[in-house]
Design a protein around this motif. Structure first.
Motif, PDB file in Angstrom:
ATOM      1  N   THR A  45      70.928  47.032  40.259  1.00 38.32           N
ATOM      2  CA  THR A  45      72.127  47.021  41.106  1.00 38.32           C
ATOM      3  C   THR A  45      72.532  48.491  41.245  1.00 38.32           C
ATOM      4  N   LEU A  46      71.764  49.213  42.072  1.00 42.63           N
ATOM      5  CA  LEU A  46      71.836  50.669  41.987  1.00 42.63           C
ATOM      6  C   LEU A  46      72.905  51.324  42.848  1.00 42.63           C
ATOM      7  N   THR A  47      73.054  50.856  44.104  1.00 41.49           N
ATOM      8  CA  THR A  47      73.973  51.583  44.993  1.00 41.49           C
ATOM      9  C   THR A  47      74.810  50.676  45.891  1.00 41.49           C
ATOM     10  N   GLY A  48      76.084  51.022  46.001  1.00 39.05           N
ATOM     11  CA  GLY A  48      76.936  50.369  46.992  1.00 39.05           C
ATOM     12  C   GLY A  48      76.380  50.626  48.393  1.00 39.05           C
ATOM     13  N   ALA A  49      75.716  51.753  48.571  1.00 40.09           N
ATOM     14  CA  ALA A  49      75.167  52.116  49.886  1.00 40.09           C
ATOM     15  C   ALA A  49      74.120  51.110  50.359  1.00 40.09           C
ATOM     16  N   CYS A  50      73.439  50.460  49.413  1.00 37.97           N
ATOM     17  CA  CYS A  50      72.429  49.469  49.799  1.00 37.97           C
ATOM     18  C   CYS A  50      73.101  48.260  50.448  1.00 37.97           C
ATOM     19  N   ILE A  51      74.333  47.958  49.995  1.00 38.65           N
ATOM     20  CA  ILE A  51      75.073  46.839  50.598  1.00 38.65           C
ATOM     21  C   ILE A  51      75.480  47.212  52.023  1.00 38.65           C
ATOM     22  N   ILE A  52      75.840  48.492  52.217  1.00 37.27           N
ATOM     23  CA  ILE A  52      76.192  48.947  53.566  1.00 37.27           C
ATOM     24  C   ILE A  52      74.970  48.843  54.484  1.00 37.27           C
ATOM     25  N   ALA A  53      73.802  49.177  53.944  1.00 39.47           N
ATOM     26  CA  ALA A  53      72.582  49.172  54.767  1.00 39.47           C
ATOM     27  C   ALA A  53      72.097  47.757  55.079  1.00 39.47           C
ATOM     28  N   LEU A  54      72.056  46.892  54.093  1.00 40.80           N
ATOM     29  CA  LEU A  54      71.361  45.599  54.263  1.00 40.80           C
ATOM     30  C   LEU A  54      72.254  44.384  54.058  1.00 40.80           C
ATOM     31  N   GLY A  55      73.508  44.587  53.724  1.00 44.20           N
ATOM     32  CA  GLY A  55      74.402  43.448  53.487  1.00 44.20           C
ATOM     33  C   GLY A  55      73.972  42.660  52.264  1.00 44.20           C
ATOM     34  N   HIS A  56      74.267  41.359  52.303  1.00 43.74           N
ATOM     35  CA  HIS A  56      73.959  40.521  51.140  1.00 43.74           C
ATOM     36  C   HIS A  56      72.746  39.643  51.384  1.00 43.74           C
ATOM     37  N   VAL A  57      71.950  39.993  52.404  1.00 42.95           N
ATOM     38  CA  VAL A  57      70.808  39.142  52.756  1.00 42.95           C
ATOM     39  C   VAL A  57      69.521  39.633  52.100  1.00 42.95           C
ATOM     40  N   ALA A  58      69.223  40.906  52.293  1.00 42.08           N
ATOM     41  CA  ALA A  58      67.961  41.431  51.772  1.00 42.08           C
ATOM     42  C   ALA A  58      68.218  42.442  50.662  1.00 42.08           C
ATOM     43  N   SER A  59      67.340  42.457  49.672  1.00 41.22           N
ATOM     44  CA  SER A  59      67.340  43.527  48.686  1.00 41.22           C
ATOM     45  C   SER A  59      66.648  44.740  49.309  1.00 41.22           C
TER      46      SER A  59
END
Ligand code: BES
Ligand code: MN
Ligand code: ZN
Length: 495
Positions: free
Chosen positions: A374-388
């Motif tokens: 669970t490395l970065t909040g930025a990953c949620i901005i990029a891909l939302g909650h659908v894809a890792s």
């Protein structure tokens, strides 16, 4: 829940609930047609009255249907046959389980796996039924004074017109193992930080080792000190809980076969440290050990499956807390690799524990290393909650992981790891700094890790957006256990 597969005919099932599908415009699936004939057209009459039109995932529960053995019949809408693909199948099965759980049915017989699903085989349909049923009955109530109401459903039968072959039983066993791994992952993820500490995770690993005859090694802070893991140790400085480095070894392949190593971020609470996080939703940072929970869940799944592959799990575990001994912004530490790191933000702690665990992983002469974090909040901005987020130093490995995720419906999206991003980590005083600015935050985090994984094939899964749900349905999802398990199953099959 107990799962089984068998051959059978819908009208003869002595079940509390028989489930059959109806396509758009009331067209009956073969299993529904059989029921309808035995019931003297009771089903087609109900449909003709307009109570079910076959709209995707709509349901209608019938009692006392004449001429059949089951107590109840659940009709489920399948939509247009030509549109019936993976997502539709999942929506349908989910809707059925929700409807069954509203009844007192203790057992149910699903006649859904004979339906044609675009691009998917019987194995896939069986697996999805098992995983969705396990998901629908999962409860997290150990810490409530009264247990939550459990579902009545004890037994799910997956019934097909054909006799189940060895592939079908294998699929059932694999899916049950994956379901039990996911349940462990969710239970651990949901535990609060005052219970699930690094020591608690180490104890979990020890009991798993006992149950499945695995080799377990727990490194204490003094051991890590000797190995030069000053980056990892810099994160636990501010915490009363000692850090642990947990290793579990499973040998399902031949002795000399190089292992797949799974490294899971195990921050049991991430307050941000001196770079303290804002208060809103900070409770959710108990989920910052979901990478660790997912590699433990995957380990349990493959041990239950007795997969013919060597797999090693490594968990760098720590709390990230502020106190007088905590790391400060600007501190410089030396990692186990010898590279020095300027800690510009103590909240970018995941990469600090992972980099030493990744250096440590090399000693197992791995065939492949995959870290899950669970490395970065930025990953949620990029891909939302659908894809890792999926990053790799080898495109072929990235494709294998993405394909496994597609198949398991636990998807990951391949992100770039180009050298162009590396300069964002430049430091005036150390070999690198631990943050790369706002732009491309999940990529620069992965670029940081890439500096420690040059010796082997490596992939990184950023599960910040997929490991748990917030809000009313707050809870761990068990992802990416399905992806990882499928990847390892495919690996074992290729050997
Ligand atoms: N554990 C967090 C990442 C995270 C945040 C996951 C929110 C899920 C939801 C990680 O340790 C972190 O704090 N990352 C920082 C990095 C930043 C300081 C460069 C972030 O994403 O804000
Ligand atoms: Mn953090
Ligand atoms: Zn974190």
């Amino acid at each position: 829940m107990e799962f089984s597969i068998k051959q059978g005919s819908s009208e003869k099932q002595r079940s509390a609930c028989v489930v059959v599908g109806v396509y758009a415009n009331g067209k009956l699936s073969p299993a529904a047609l059989t029921l309808d004939r035995a019931a003297n057209h009771h089903l087609s009459d109900v449909i003709a009255h307009g109570d079910l039109d076959g709209k995707l995932a709509s349901t209608l529960l019938l009692h006392h249907v004449p001429g059949i053995a089951a107590e109840r019949v659940l009709l489920v809408g399948l939509g247009k046959a030509s549109d019936f693909s993976a997502q539709q199948f999942i929506d349908v099965v989910r809707a059925c389980l929700n409807a069954i759980h509203k009844t007192a049915s203790k057992d149910a017989a699903l006649f859904l796996t004979d339906l044609t699903v675009k691009g998917r085989d019987l194995t896939w349909k069986i697996k999805q039924c098992v995983l969705l049923a396990a998901e629908s009955s999962f409860r997290c109530d150990q810490l409530k004074s009264k247990p939550a109401e459990a579902v009545a459903l004890r037994k799910l039968e997956i019934v097909s017109a054909d006799k189940p072959d060895s592939q079908a039983s294998l699929a059932l066993n694999q899916a049950s193992a994956i379901a039990s791994g996911m349940s462990l992952t969710k239970t651990l993820g949901n535990l609060p930080g005052n219970i699930c500490t690094p020591t608690y995770l180490a104890d979990q690993a020890k009991s798993m080792a006992k149950a499945h005859k695995l080799k377990v090694t727990i490194l204490e802070e003094k051991d890590m000190e000797k190995l030069g893991m000053h980056s990892l140790l810099s994160v636990s400085h501010g915490s009363r809980q000692p850090a642990k480095l947990i290793t579990l070894e499973y040998q399902g392949g031949y002795k000399k076969q190089k292992p797949v190593v799974l490294v899971g971020k195990g921050i049991t609470f991430d307050s941000g440290g001196i770079s303290l996080k804002p208060g809103a939703e900070m409770d959710e940072m108990k989920y910052d050990m979901c990478g660790a929970a997912s590699v433990l869940g995957t380990m349990q799944a493959i041990a239950e499956m007795k997969l013919k592959l060597n797999v090693i799990v490594i968990i760098p575990s720590s709390e990230n807390m502020p106190d007088g001994a905590a790391s400060k912004p600007g501190d410089i530490v030396k990692s186990m690799s010898g590279q020095t790191i300027e800690i510009m933000n103590t909240d970018a702690e995941g990469r600090l524990v992972l980099c030493d665990a990744l250096t440590y992983a090399a000693r197992f002469e791995p065939e492949t290393v995959i870290d899950i974090a669970t490395l970065t909040g930025a990953c949620i901005i990029a891909l939302g909650h659908v894809a890792s987020g999926l990053f790799s130093n080898e495109d072929k490995l990235a494709k294998e992981l993405a394909d496994a995720g597609d198949y398991a419906h636990d998807r990951a999206w391949h992100m770039p790891l180009w050298d162009d991003y590396q300069q964002q980590l430049d430091s005036n005083f150390a070999d690198m700094q631990n943050i790369g600015g706002r732009a491309g935050g999940s990529i620069t985090a992965a670029c940081f890790l890439a500096r420690f994984t040059k010796e082997y094939r490596w992939a990184h899964l950023d599960i910040a957006g997929t490991a748990w749900k917030s809000g009313k349905d707050k809870g761990a999802t068990g992802r990416p256990v399905p992806l990882l398990s499928q990847f390892l199953i495919d690996r074992a099959a290729a050997k």
